[in-house]
Design a protein around this motif. Structure first.
Motif, PDB file in Angstrom:
ATOM      1  N   ALA A   1       2.358   5.633 -11.503  1.00  0.00           N
ATOM      2  CA  ALA A   1       1.026   5.882 -12.048  1.00  0.00           C
ATOM      3  C   ALA A   1       0.047   4.847 -11.506  1.00  0.00           C
ATOM      4  CB  ALA A   1       1.061   5.828 -13.571  1.00  0.00           C
ATOM      5  N   PHE A   2      -1.129   5.308 -11.171  1.00  0.00           N
ATOM      6  CA  PHE A   2      -2.193   4.459 -10.637  1.00  0.00           C
ATOM      7  C   PHE A   2      -3.466   4.777 -11.398  1.00  0.00           C
ATOM      8  CE2 PHE A   2       0.888   5.511  -7.418  1.00  0.00           C
ATOM      9  CZ  PHE A   2       1.158   4.310  -6.794  1.00  0.00           C
ATOM     10  N   TYR A   3      -4.310   3.764 -11.641  1.00  0.00           N
ATOM     11  CA  TYR A   3      -5.552   4.030 -12.358  1.00  0.00           C
ATOM     12  C   TYR A   3      -6.711   4.355 -11.423  1.00  0.00           C
ATOM     13  CZ  TYR A   3      -6.721  -0.946 -11.635  1.00  0.00           C
ATOM     14  OH  TYR A   3      -6.981  -2.186 -11.096  1.00  0.00           O
TER      15      TYR A   3
ATOM     16  N   THR B   1      -6.598   0.269 -18.872  1.00  0.00           N
ATOM     17  CA  THR B   1      -6.884   0.105 -17.447  1.00  0.00           C
ATOM     18  C   THR B   1      -8.392   0.232 -17.258  1.00  0.00           C
ATOM     19  OG1 THR B   1      -6.660   2.475 -17.018  1.00  0.00           O
ATOM     20  CG2 THR B   1      -4.657   1.130 -16.782  1.00  0.00           C
ATOM     21  N   PRO B   2      -8.914  -0.222 -16.130  1.00  0.00           N
ATOM     22  CA  PRO B   2     -10.364  -0.173 -15.922  1.00  0.00           C
ATOM     23  C   PRO B   2     -10.975   1.234 -15.949  1.00  0.00           C
ATOM     24  CG  PRO B   2      -9.350  -1.666 -14.358  1.00  0.00           C
ATOM     25  CD  PRO B   2      -8.228  -0.968 -15.078  1.00  0.00           C
ATOM     26  N   THR B   3     -10.190   2.269 -15.646  1.00  0.00           N
ATOM     27  CA  THR B   3     -10.765   3.611 -15.543  1.00  0.00           C
ATOM     28  C   THR B   3     -10.308   4.577 -16.636  1.00  0.00           C
ATOM     29  OG1 THR B   3      -8.974   4.408 -14.131  1.00  0.00           O
ATOM     30  CG2 THR B   3     -10.898   3.403 -13.027  1.00  0.00           C
ATOM     31  N   ASP B   4      -9.245   4.256 -17.354  1.00  0.00           N
ATOM     32  CA  ASP B   4      -8.622   5.172 -18.316  1.00  0.00           C
ATOM     33  C   ASP B   4      -8.229   6.489 -17.643  1.00  0.00           C
ATOM     34  OD1 ASP B   4      -7.454   5.828 -20.724  1.00  0.00           O
ATOM     35  OD2 ASP B   4      -9.298   6.599 -21.616  1.00  0.00           O
ATOM     36  N   LYS B   5      -7.870   6.378 -16.364  1.00  0.00           N
ATOM     37  CA  LYS B   5      -7.338   7.510 -15.617  1.00  0.00           C
ATOM     38  C   LYS B   5      -5.897   7.199 -15.254  1.00  0.00           C
ATOM     39  CE  LYS B   5     -11.675   8.927 -13.486  1.00  0.00           C
ATOM     40  NZ  LYS B   5     -12.372   9.223 -12.223  1.00  0.00           N
ATOM     41  N   ARG B   6      -5.105   8.262 -15.133  1.00  0.00           N
ATOM     42  CA  ARG B   6      -3.720   8.101 -14.680  1.00  0.00           C
ATOM     43  C   ARG B   6      -3.457   9.116 -13.576  1.00  0.00           C
ATOM     44  NH1 ARG B   6       1.261  10.550 -16.508  1.00  0.00           N
ATOM     45  NH2 ARG B   6       0.115  11.398 -18.303  1.00  0.00           N
ATOM     46  N   TYR B   7      -3.411   8.597 -12.353  1.00  0.00           N
ATOM     47  CA  TYR B   7      -2.993   9.413 -11.231  1.00  0.00           C
ATOM     48  C   TYR B   7      -1.468   9.402 -11.263  1.00  0.00           C
ATOM     49  CZ  TYR B   7      -7.759   9.207  -9.377  1.00  0.00           C
ATOM     50  OH  TYR B   7      -9.114   9.324  -9.192  1.00  0.00           O
TER      51      TYR B   7
ATOM     52  N   LYS C   1      -1.413   0.101  -9.527  1.00  0.00           N
ATOM     53  CA  LYS C   1      -0.232   0.731 -10.139  1.00  0.00           C
ATOM     54  C   LYS C   1       0.003   0.100 -11.505  1.00  0.00           C
ATOM     55  CE  LYS C   1       4.479   2.048  -8.844  1.00  0.00           C
ATOM     56  NZ  LYS C   1       5.347   1.631  -9.913  1.00  0.00           N
ATOM     57  N   PHE C   2       0.367   0.925 -12.471  1.00  0.00           N
ATOM     58  CA  PHE C   2       0.677   0.406 -13.806  1.00  0.00           C
ATOM     59  C   PHE C   2       1.817   1.192 -14.428  1.00  0.00           C
ATOM     60  CE2 PHE C   2      -2.269   3.812 -14.691  1.00  0.00           C
ATOM     61  CZ  PHE C   2      -1.965   4.276 -15.967  1.00  0.00           C
ATOM     62  N   ASP C   3       2.446   0.595 -15.433  1.00  0.00           N
ATOM     63  CA  ASP C   3       3.582   1.205 -16.114  1.00  0.00           C
ATOM     64  C   ASP C   3       3.065   2.105 -17.227  1.00  0.00           C
ATOM     65  OD1 ASP C   3       5.968   1.924 -17.230  1.00  0.00           O
ATOM     66  OD2 ASP C   3       6.483  -0.074 -17.958  1.00  0.00           O
TER      67      ASP C   3
ATOM     68  N   VAL D   1       0.853  -1.181   0.000  1.00  0.00           N
ATOM     69  CA  VAL D   1       0.000   0.000   0.000  1.00  0.00           C
ATOM     70  C   VAL D   1       0.894   1.238   0.000  1.00  0.00           C
ATOM     71  CG1 VAL D   1      -1.739   1.299   1.304  1.00  0.00           C
ATOM     72  CG2 VAL D   1      -1.840  -1.198   1.245  1.00  0.00           C
ATOM     73  N   TYR D   2       0.573   2.173  -0.870  1.00  0.00           N
ATOM     74  CA  TYR D   2       1.300   3.435  -0.940  1.00  0.00           C
ATOM     75  C   TYR D   2       0.580   4.444  -0.054  1.00  0.00           C
ATOM     76  CZ  TYR D   2       3.920   1.508  -4.833  1.00  0.00           C
ATOM     77  OH  TYR D   2       4.748   0.721  -5.619  1.00  0.00           O
ATOM     78  N   CYS D   3       1.311   4.952   0.945  1.00  0.00           N
ATOM     79  CA  CYS D   3       0.752   5.859   1.933  1.00  0.00           C
ATOM     80  C   CYS D   3       1.282   7.276   1.710  1.00  0.00           C
ATOM     81  CB  CYS D   3       1.156   5.417   3.336  1.00  0.00           C
ATOM     82  SG  CYS D   3       0.687   3.720   3.711  1.00  0.00           S
TER      83      CYS D   3
END
Length: 133
Positions: free
Chosen positions: A70-72, A112-118, A61-63, A45-47
């Motif tokens: 990056a996280f979706y 990714t399931p959301t097509d978002k990139r945090y 997390k994804f590349d 978990v990233y805190c």
């Protein structure tokens, strides 16, 4: 804006390194491909580095090859807040302490399931390894 954790500027400066303060409290970004979690594949978990709140997990997390972690999606929808402040992209902040994490990008076509990139600064995060839980 009011947060669960409120500290003075002096308190934040005393608790964070100068570089952490620059990113977390000054809303600056670290250099691309320089952060410790950019290429990390360790589970956990990233805190929030400032207050310890759980923000993202290794499962989301994804590349993205963008130079930052990056996280979706966040771990919980209420763990981060997205602010539109006139910047080109919405800012992502810790919902518990208001620290700056990074930016949110949408509609880039990632599978990714959301097509978002945090797009999050490593200096904003601390990885709590699944092995240590």
């Amino acid at each position: 804006m009011s947060y669960d954790i409120e500290k003075s500027d002096a308190e934040w400066r005393a608790e964070l390194t100068p570089e952490e303060y620059r990113v977390l409290r000054g809303a600056a970004d670290e250099a691309a491909f320089a952060g410790e979690y950019t290429d990390t594949t360790e589970e956990g978990v990233y805190c929030c580095r400032a207050c310890g709140a759980d923000l993202f997990t290794s499962e989301e997390k994804f590349d993205s090859r963008c130079g930052w972690p990056a996280f979706y999606d966040p771990k919980d929808l209420d763990s981060v807040e997205v602010q539109q402040d006139g910047s080109p992209y919405p800012l992502v902040r810790c919902a518990r302490c208001g620290s700056y994490l990074g930016e949110l990008f949408e509609g880039e076509g990632f599978a990714t399931p959301t097509d978002k990139r945090y797009c999050i600064n490593s200096l904003s995060l601390r990885l709590k390894s699944a092995d240590s839980e």
